[in-house]
Design a protein around this motif. Structure first.
Motif, PDB file in Angstrom:
ATOM      1  N   UNK A  27      25.202  17.696  44.129  1.00 21.55           N
ATOM      2  CA  UNK A  27      24.818  18.237  45.432  1.00 21.55           C
ATOM      3  C   UNK A  27      24.303  19.657  45.264  1.00 21.55           C
ATOM      4  N   UNK A  28      23.064  19.932  45.651  1.00 24.37           N
ATOM      5  CA  UNK A  28      22.520  21.289  45.494  1.00 24.37           C
ATOM      6  C   UNK A  28      23.360  22.316  46.258  1.00 24.37           C
ATOM      7  N   UNK A  29      23.565  23.439  45.619  1.00 26.19           N
ATOM      8  CA  UNK A  29      24.302  24.540  46.238  1.00 26.19           C
ATOM      9  C   UNK A  29      23.333  25.689  46.483  1.00 26.19           C
ATOM     10  N   UNK A  30      23.197  26.150  47.731  1.00 23.52           N
ATOM     11  CA  UNK A  30      22.281  27.277  47.976  1.00 23.52           C
ATOM     12  C   UNK A  30      22.760  28.536  47.270  1.00 23.52           C
ATOM     13  N   UNK A  31      21.868  29.175  46.579  1.00 29.13           N
ATOM     14  CA  UNK A  31      22.206  30.408  45.868  1.00 29.13           C
ATOM     15  C   UNK A  31      21.334  31.540  46.400  1.00 29.13           C
ATOM     16  N   UNK A  32      21.491  31.767  47.713  1.00 29.31           N
ATOM     17  CA  UNK A  32      20.669  32.764  48.383  1.00 29.31           C
ATOM     18  C   UNK A  32      21.385  34.103  48.545  1.00 29.31           C
ATOM     19  N   UNK A  33      22.385  34.349  47.664  1.00 28.94           N
ATOM     20  CA  UNK A  33      23.076  35.629  47.717  1.00 28.94           C
ATOM     21  C   UNK A  33      22.160  36.733  47.202  1.00 28.94           C
ATOM     22  N   UNK A  34      22.524  37.963  47.515  1.00 32.49           N
ATOM     23  CA  UNK A  34      21.726  39.117  47.097  1.00 32.49           C
ATOM     24  C   UNK A  34      21.679  39.219  45.585  1.00 32.49           C
ATOM     25  N   UNK A  35      20.515  39.503  45.061  1.00 34.37           N
ATOM     26  CA  UNK A  35      20.364  39.738  43.636  1.00 34.37           C
ATOM     27  C   UNK A  35      20.758  41.157  43.249  1.00 34.37           C
ATOM     28  N   UNK A  36      20.689  42.081  44.178  1.00 32.77           N
ATOM     29  CA  UNK A  36      21.132  43.456  43.950  1.00 32.77           C
ATOM     30  C   UNK A  36      21.416  44.085  45.302  1.00 32.77           C
ATOM     31  N   UNK A  37      22.083  45.234  45.289  1.00 35.95           N
ATOM     32  CA  UNK A  37      22.563  45.839  46.526  1.00 35.95           C
ATOM     33  C   UNK A  37      21.778  47.080  46.939  1.00 35.95           C
ATOM     34  N   UNK A  38      20.760  47.445  46.181  1.00 39.51           N
ATOM     35  CA  UNK A  38      19.927  48.603  46.534  1.00 39.51           C
ATOM     36  C   UNK A  38      18.662  48.558  45.705  1.00 39.51           C
ATOM     37  N   UNK A  39      17.630  49.221  46.206  1.00 34.55           N
ATOM     38  CA  UNK A  39      16.381  49.359  45.445  1.00 34.55           C
ATOM     39  C   UNK A  39      16.440  50.666  44.668  1.00 34.55           C
ATOM     40  N   UNK A  40      16.345  50.570  43.341  1.00 34.70           N
ATOM     41  CA  UNK A  40      16.466  51.751  42.493  1.00 34.70           C
ATOM     42  C   UNK A  40      15.296  51.818  41.524  1.00 34.70           C
ATOM     43  N   UNK A  41      14.917  53.034  41.162  1.00 34.25           N
ATOM     44  CA  UNK A  41      13.947  53.196  40.091  1.00 34.25           C
ATOM     45  C   UNK A  41      14.702  53.280  38.769  1.00 34.25           C
ATOM     46  N   UNK A  42      13.970  53.382  37.667  1.00 34.45           N
ATOM     47  CA  UNK A  42      14.605  53.370  36.344  1.00 34.45           C
ATOM     48  C   UNK A  42      15.606  54.509  36.187  1.00 34.45           C
ATOM     49  N   UNK A  43      15.232  55.694  36.640  1.00 26.68           N
ATOM     50  CA  UNK A  43      16.116  56.853  36.500  1.00 26.68           C
ATOM     51  C   UNK A  43      17.414  56.650  37.268  1.00 26.68           C
ATOM     52  N   UNK A  44      17.330  56.174  38.490  1.00 25.13           N
ATOM     53  CA  UNK A  44      18.525  55.943  39.298  1.00 25.13           C
ATOM     54  C   UNK A  44      19.409  54.868  38.690  1.00 25.13           C
ATOM     55  N   UNK A  45      18.781  53.853  38.121  1.00 24.93           N
ATOM     56  CA  UNK A  45      19.536  52.754  37.507  1.00 24.93           C
ATOM     57  C   UNK A  45      20.310  53.264  36.289  1.00 24.93           C
TER      58      UNK A  45
END
Length: 218
Positions: A27-45
Protein backbone atom coordinates in the motif's frame (compact mmCIF):
# COMPACT_ATOMS: atom_id res chain seq x y z
CA UNK A 1 -9.39 -5.87 27.86
CA UNK A 2 -5.83 -6.98 28.49
CA UNK A 3 -2.63 -5.41 27.12
CA UNK A 4 -2.50 -7.83 24.20
CA UNK A 5 -5.98 -6.89 23.07
CA UNK A 6 -5.16 -3.18 23.34
CA UNK A 7 -2.07 -3.55 21.14
CA UNK A 8 -3.89 -5.64 18.54
CA UNK A 9 -6.79 -3.19 18.39
CA UNK A 10 -4.39 -0.33 17.72
CA UNK A 11 -2.77 -2.31 14.91
CA UNK A 12 -6.18 -3.02 13.37
CA UNK A 13 -7.08 0.68 13.46
CA UNK A 14 -3.76 1.61 11.88
CA UNK A 15 -4.34 -0.89 9.06
CA UNK A 16 -8.02 -0.08 8.57
CA UNK A 17 -7.42 1.54 5.16
CA UNK A 18 -5.36 -1.39 3.84
CA UNK A 19 -7.41 -3.82 1.69
CA UNK A 20 -7.56 -7.25 3.29
CA UNK A 21 -6.05 -8.93 0.24
CA UNK A 22 -2.96 -6.67 0.38
CA UNK A 23 -0.13 -6.44 2.84
CA UNK A 24 1.03 -3.13 4.36
CA UNK A 25 4.13 -3.13 2.15
CA UNK A 26 1.90 -3.15 -0.97
CA UNK A 27 0.00 0.00 0.00
CA UNK A 28 1.59 3.31 -1.05
CA UNK A 29 2.42 5.60 1.84
CA UNK A 30 2.38 9.36 1.15
CA UNK A 31 5.76 10.88 1.91
CA UNK A 32 4.82 14.53 1.63
CA UNK A 33 6.65 15.61 4.79
CA UNK A 34 8.99 18.59 4.68
CA UNK A 35 12.39 17.94 3.19
CA UNK A 36 13.89 20.77 5.25
CA UNK A 37 12.72 23.38 7.74
CA UNK A 38 14.24 26.55 6.27
CA UNK A 39 15.79 27.94 3.11
CA UNK A 40 19.52 28.41 3.65
CA UNK A 41 22.48 29.34 1.52
CA UNK A 42 25.78 27.45 1.71
CA UNK A 43 27.26 29.75 4.36
CA UNK A 44 24.22 29.47 6.63
CA UNK A 45 24.15 25.70 6.22
CA UNK A 46 27.80 25.36 7.20
CA UNK A 47 27.36 27.68 10.17
CA UNK A 48 24.37 25.68 11.42
CA UNK A 49 26.28 22.41 11.08
CA UNK A 50 29.21 23.83 13.04
CA UNK A 51 26.90 25.22 15.74
CA UNK A 52 25.03 21.94 16.25
CA UNK A 53 28.21 19.84 16.22
CA UNK A 54 29.64 22.12 18.90
CA UNK A 55 26.48 21.67 21.00
CA UNK A 56 27.21 17.94 20.92
CA UNK A 57 30.76 18.62 22.18
CA UNK A 58 32.53 17.96 18.93
CA UNK A 59 35.35 20.41 18.16
CA UNK A 60 34.83 22.10 14.81
CA UNK A 61 37.58 23.56 12.62
CA UNK A 62 36.94 25.61 9.48
CA UNK A 63 39.63 25.83 6.83
CA UNK A 64 40.29 25.84 3.10
CA UNK A 65 41.40 22.71 1.26
CA UNK A 66 44.93 24.12 1.10
CA UNK A 67 44.97 24.59 4.88
CA UNK A 68 43.61 21.09 5.62
CA UNK A 69 46.96 19.25 6.01
CA UNK A 70 48.21 21.89 8.43
CA UNK A 71 45.03 21.70 10.52
CA UNK A 72 45.19 17.90 10.74
CA UNK A 73 48.89 18.02 11.61
CA UNK A 74 48.16 20.49 14.39
CA UNK A 75 45.40 18.32 15.84
CA UNK A 76 47.60 15.22 15.83
CA UNK A 77 50.51 17.14 17.31
CA UNK A 78 48.29 18.54 20.08
CA UNK A 79 47.33 15.01 21.14
CA UNK A 80 50.82 13.63 20.71
CA UNK A 81 49.46 11.13 18.18
CA UNK A 82 52.14 8.97 16.55
CA UNK A 83 50.15 6.01 15.16
CA UNK A 84 47.21 6.95 12.94
CA UNK A 85 44.74 4.76 11.05
CA UNK A 86 43.63 6.15 7.70
CA UNK A 87 41.66 4.36 4.94
CA UNK A 88 43.55 3.94 1.67
CA UNK A 89 41.68 6.74 -0.12
CA UNK A 90 42.68 9.36 2.45
CA UNK A 91 45.42 11.31 0.60
CA UNK A 92 48.96 11.00 1.92
CA UNK A 93 49.11 14.78 1.88
CA UNK A 94 46.51 14.98 4.65
CA UNK A 95 48.91 13.41 7.17
CA UNK A 96 52.22 14.80 8.42
CA UNK A 97 55.42 12.89 7.68
CA UNK A 98 56.23 12.33 11.36
CA UNK A 99 53.32 9.94 12.07
CA UNK A 100 53.07 6.23 11.34
CA UNK A 101 50.18 5.64 8.96
CA UNK A 102 48.35 2.37 9.59
CA UNK A 103 46.12 0.87 6.92
CA UNK A 104 42.50 -0.03 7.56
CA UNK A 105 42.83 -3.80 7.59
CA UNK A 106 40.39 -6.63 8.24
CA UNK A 107 43.13 -8.32 10.27
CA UNK A 108 43.19 -5.56 12.90
CA UNK A 109 41.81 -6.73 16.21
CA UNK A 110 39.83 -4.45 18.55
CA UNK A 111 42.79 -4.52 20.93
CA UNK A 112 45.13 -3.30 18.18
CA UNK A 113 42.74 -0.52 17.20
CA UNK A 114 42.37 0.49 20.83
CA UNK A 115 46.13 1.09 20.93
CA UNK A 116 45.96 3.49 17.96
CA UNK A 117 46.29 7.18 18.81
CA UNK A 118 43.91 8.63 16.20
CA UNK A 119 41.90 7.85 13.09
CA UNK A 120 41.43 10.19 10.13
CA UNK A 121 38.50 9.71 7.75
CA UNK A 122 36.29 11.51 5.30
CA UNK A 123 32.49 11.30 5.44
CA UNK A 124 29.55 10.53 3.15
CA UNK A 125 27.30 13.44 4.12
CA UNK A 126 26.75 15.90 6.98
CA UNK A 127 23.35 17.09 8.26
CA UNK A 128 23.23 20.73 9.33
CA UNK A 129 19.89 20.66 11.17
CA UNK A 130 20.94 17.82 13.48
CA UNK A 131 24.72 18.29 13.65
CA UNK A 132 25.27 14.77 12.34
CA UNK A 133 28.13 13.26 10.34
CA UNK A 134 27.31 10.09 8.37
CA UNK A 135 29.90 7.51 7.33
CA UNK A 136 28.96 4.70 4.94
CA UNK A 137 32.21 2.72 4.69
CA UNK A 138 33.26 4.61 1.58
CA UNK A 139 36.83 4.48 0.32
CA UNK A 140 37.94 7.41 2.48
CA UNK A 141 35.94 6.22 5.52
CA UNK A 142 36.90 2.57 5.87
CA UNK A 143 35.34 -0.07 8.07
CA UNK A 144 32.91 1.03 10.77
CA UNK A 145 35.12 -0.17 13.59
CA UNK A 146 37.99 2.21 12.86
CA UNK A 147 35.71 5.13 13.75
CA UNK A 148 34.31 3.35 16.83
CA UNK A 149 37.31 1.87 18.64
CA UNK A 150 40.17 4.45 18.60
CA UNK A 151 39.84 7.21 21.22
CA UNK A 152 40.24 10.13 18.81
CA UNK A 153 38.52 10.65 15.45
CA UNK A 154 39.30 13.40 12.94
CA UNK A 155 36.54 13.58 10.33
CA UNK A 156 36.87 15.75 7.22
CA UNK A 157 33.75 17.26 5.67
CA UNK A 158 33.97 18.91 2.26
CA UNK A 159 31.63 21.89 2.10
CA UNK A 160 29.39 22.80 0.53
CA UNK A 161 29.10 19.60 -1.52
CA UNK A 162 28.76 17.18 1.44
CA UNK A 163 26.56 19.35 3.67
CA UNK A 164 22.75 19.11 3.46
CA UNK A 165 20.03 20.73 5.52
CA UNK A 166 18.05 17.75 6.78
CA UNK A 167 17.92 14.03 7.48
CA UNK A 168 15.53 13.35 4.54
CA UNK A 169 18.01 15.02 2.19
CA UNK A 170 20.84 12.95 3.65
CA UNK A 171 18.89 9.71 3.25
CA UNK A 172 18.33 10.44 -0.43
CA UNK A 173 22.13 10.46 -0.90
CA UNK A 174 22.80 7.24 0.99
CA UNK A 175 22.63 3.64 -0.18
CA UNK A 176 20.54 1.74 2.41
CA UNK A 177 22.46 -1.46 1.68
CA UNK A 178 25.76 0.03 2.89
CA UNK A 179 26.84 -0.04 6.56
CA UNK A 180 26.18 3.40 8.04
CA UNK A 181 27.46 5.16 11.13
CA UNK A 182 25.63 8.32 12.23
CA UNK A 183 27.76 10.48 14.50
CA UNK A 184 26.59 13.47 16.53
CA UNK A 185 29.53 14.40 18.74
CA UNK A 186 31.81 12.11 20.76
CA UNK A 187 30.41 8.85 22.06
CA UNK A 188 28.53 9.51 25.31
CA UNK A 189 25.90 8.11 27.61
CA UNK A 190 24.40 8.95 31.00
CA UNK A 191 23.56 6.75 33.95
CA UNK A 192 20.34 6.95 35.96
CA UNK A 193 21.70 9.97 37.84
CA UNK A 194 22.45 11.72 34.51
CA UNK A 195 26.21 11.60 35.02
CA UNK A 196 27.69 11.89 31.53
CA UNK A 197 30.30 9.33 30.52
CA UNK A 198 32.17 9.69 27.24
CA UNK A 199 33.90 7.03 25.15
CA UNK A 200 31.58 4.15 26.00
CA UNK A 201 30.91 2.96 22.46
CA UNK A 202 33.06 5.23 20.32
CA UNK A 203 35.77 7.90 20.50
CA UNK A 204 35.98 10.27 23.46
CA UNK A 205 37.18 13.07 21.20
CA UNK A 206 35.76 14.10 17.83
CA UNK A 207 37.38 16.79 15.68
CA UNK A 208 35.37 17.77 12.61
CA UNK A 209 37.32 19.68 9.98
CA UNK A 210 35.05 21.46 7.51
CA UNK A 211 36.81 22.56 4.34
CA UNK A 212 35.21 25.37 2.36
CA UNK A 213 36.59 27.67 -0.35
CA UNK A 214 35.69 30.77 1.66
CA UNK A 215 36.76 29.49 5.08
CA UNK A 216 39.74 30.56 7.14
CA UNK A 217 41.53 28.27 9.56
CA UNK A 218 39.95 28.24 13.01
Amino acid sequence: MNSRDIVLSRIRRALADVPREKGPEETPVPRDYWQRHAARNDTQRIELLAENLTDYRAVVHLCTSAELPGVIAGLLRHRGARRVVAPWAVPDGWLPDDVERLADSAEQSPRELDAVDSVVTGCAVAVAETGTIVLDAGEDQGRRRISLVPDHHICVVHAPSQVVDSVPQALSRLDPTRPQTWISGPSATSDIELDRVEGVHGPRSLDVVITSPGASAS
